[in-house]
Design an enzyme around this catalytic site. Sequence first.
Site, PDB file in Angstrom:
ATOM      1  CB  CYS A   1      -0.868  -0.006   1.241  1.00 63.86           C
ATOM      2  SG  CYS A   1      -1.733  -1.560   1.492  1.00 63.86           S
TER       3      CYS A   1
ATOM      4  NE  ARG B   1       4.939   0.438  -2.976  1.00 65.67           N
ATOM      5  CZ  ARG B   1       6.164   0.299  -2.502  1.00 65.67           C
ATOM      6  NH1 ARG B   1       7.135   1.026  -2.987  1.00 65.67           N
ATOM      7  NH2 ARG B   1       6.423  -0.554  -1.562  1.00 65.67           N
TER       8      ARG B   1
ATOM      9  CD  GLU C   1       3.336  -9.527 -14.434  1.00 65.93           C
ATOM     10  OE1 GLU C   1       3.119  -9.266 -13.245  1.00 65.93           O
ATOM     11  OE2 GLU C   1       4.459  -9.545 -14.931  1.00 65.93           O
TER      12      GLU C   1
ATOM     13  CG  HIS D   1       8.245 -36.285 -20.327  1.00 62.89           C
ATOM     14  ND1 HIS D   1       8.522 -37.616 -20.539  1.00 62.89           N
ATOM     15  CD2 HIS D   1       9.316 -35.595 -20.778  1.00 62.89           C
ATOM     16  CE1 HIS D   1       9.729 -37.722 -21.076  1.00 62.89           C
ATOM     17  NE2 HIS D   1      10.232 -36.506 -21.238  1.00 62.89           N
TER      18      HIS D   1
ATOM     19  CD  GLU E   1      10.071 -11.853 -16.696  1.00 61.66           C
ATOM     20  OE1 GLU E   1       9.870 -12.595 -15.718  1.00 61.66           O
ATOM     21  OE2 GLU E   1       9.746 -10.646 -16.708  1.00 61.66           O
TER      22      GLU E   1
END
Length: 602
Positions: free
Chosen positions: A2, A27, A486, A502, A479
Amino acid sequence: MCGIIGYAGVEKAVPLLLDGLESLEYRGYDSAGLALFTPAAELLTLRAAGPLTALRKKAWDSGKLEGGVGIGHTRWATHGEPSEANAHPHRSAGGKYTVVHNGIIENYETLRRELEEEGLAFSSQTDTEVIAQLLERVDTGDPLETLRLALPRLEGSYALGILYEREPDCIYCARKQSPLLAAVTESGTLLASDAAALLPYTRTVFRFEDGEMACLRKNGLRFFDSDGNDLDKTPAELARHVTAADKSGYAHFMRKEIDEQPVTVRRTLEPLLPHGAVELGAAEELLAREEIRHVLFLGCGSAYHVGAVGRLLVEELAGIPAAVDLASEFRGQAALVDPRTLVVIISQSGETADTLQALRLAKEKGARTLSVVNVEGSSIAIESDSVIYTKAGLEVAVATTKAYSTQLAVVYALAARLSECRSGNEPRDFLHALAALPDLMEEVLRASEAPALAWAEEIYTAEHAFFIGRNLDYAAAMEASLKLKEISYIHAEAYAAGELKHGTISLIERGTPVISLCCRPEVVARTKGSMEEVAARGAKLFCVTTDASFRPERRILLPKCHPLLVASLAALPMQLFAYHCAQLRGCAIDKPRNLAKSVTVE
Ligand code: F6R
């Protein structure tokens, strides 16, 4: 996660608080609020769910918000949904204490139960309200003394800005394990959890240490230790490359930060490669101790992906066994490190709680700890044995780009230095190529814009995408996949190309986008084989490669570079690709849902 801002001075506080919150909004952007003493010494509180614009509108509509002392907060929800009731500031039931808080109070449930049993009514689901209520419960009439009595009862982390009803000229504050800064300007004093909010006013800041408290007034600030004794603190100057948040005409911070990478990588490398040789400054002392037998990279998210590159480089260049681990998983494992282990802690913010805890554990076990950090004076930078700063400057977009590439640059220099320590010879070709990396990055950025957009136009409606690669290409694929998911919310997975058969290949259907990273010459042939396997099952293939002779239908060709540096070049078209997918899908690119820039909770 925050953001906190506070102002005590001769100017009107509200516009200043709102501007401060705007620079801190990266933030946390679930909700925001502010509290203010009016000229009549009344305490007003305004809170709004959603982005800061909602709070701005409320402040604007409310008309008369005069007054020069106030605190503000922008929230990333941890305890309780994002709502007006849970937004900070929180006020104690009797109204004496009003609090904004960054961090987590771990024993808040116990405290809340105790306070409720005494008859106090709570109006939010937050851990922060417990602080306000506890302060009122303990209140002695002297806020500093009250803080001294109440703070030891709080377990966890906090940066606090506090208004006390009976002292309308003052902001009290305190810190434990969550960053907090204060500054003196011509018009008063400022409090902020992040330098970004102070930069428009000053570059000279006071950093709170754990256990310190302060009182800000328009004519100055006083610091106190945890016993309430006056402290004489020396201010610090913010580094020159740390500049205020500014989009400079770009639509998004992320797009601007992508373009900044050649410059920030050059700036990061300059002090590490004086005259072509590698020199790690204060970190040299750490390497000079007894022989390093093992290197362990720790980080979260993209920082972990940097560690994945670092591990391969240290083994190949220096011949030292190396490993990478998620910092968030390190605690709770055997954590087998010792004084011959160099633990490299990677973090942009320097405040990621999981990474900080991993650092502490590694230190406890006697390992040598070297951090690679972007934010000067952050907890990880201070607590590690030595630090190498990345010079990315302020990174505002939640999805990292320039911090990631500067971290890679440091890790390359470190691997080269370890190689020299081991063999006595510096890896000249590698260092030469490293010095030229920023120029190559410029070239790749210029050439990638158009194809990255064209690829995005082809797949932005997809629900799933796969990224494949081997070795460094796999590290780069992890990455690339994180970047895409995102910010565009397309479900993306990275697989080591050889692992597809696999299990994962059962997910490939006609039209499934598979982005193949085929950049490390030594593995290109084998990755081509994996591409054929998915193509045979209908995948729509996209390929980033350094092999000019390889001509799949959709290709981004990277220039020839040193085979150990490919991750830095492959990242660039992948960042642009993710950016364009997110833009075409209308996503909030700089502030993706549910995320925060600095993850200060475990
Ligand atoms: C992804 C991203 C995150 C961070 C991670 C660690 O784009 O930015 O995965 O890399 O949260 O953060 P720091 O580097 O601040 O420790």
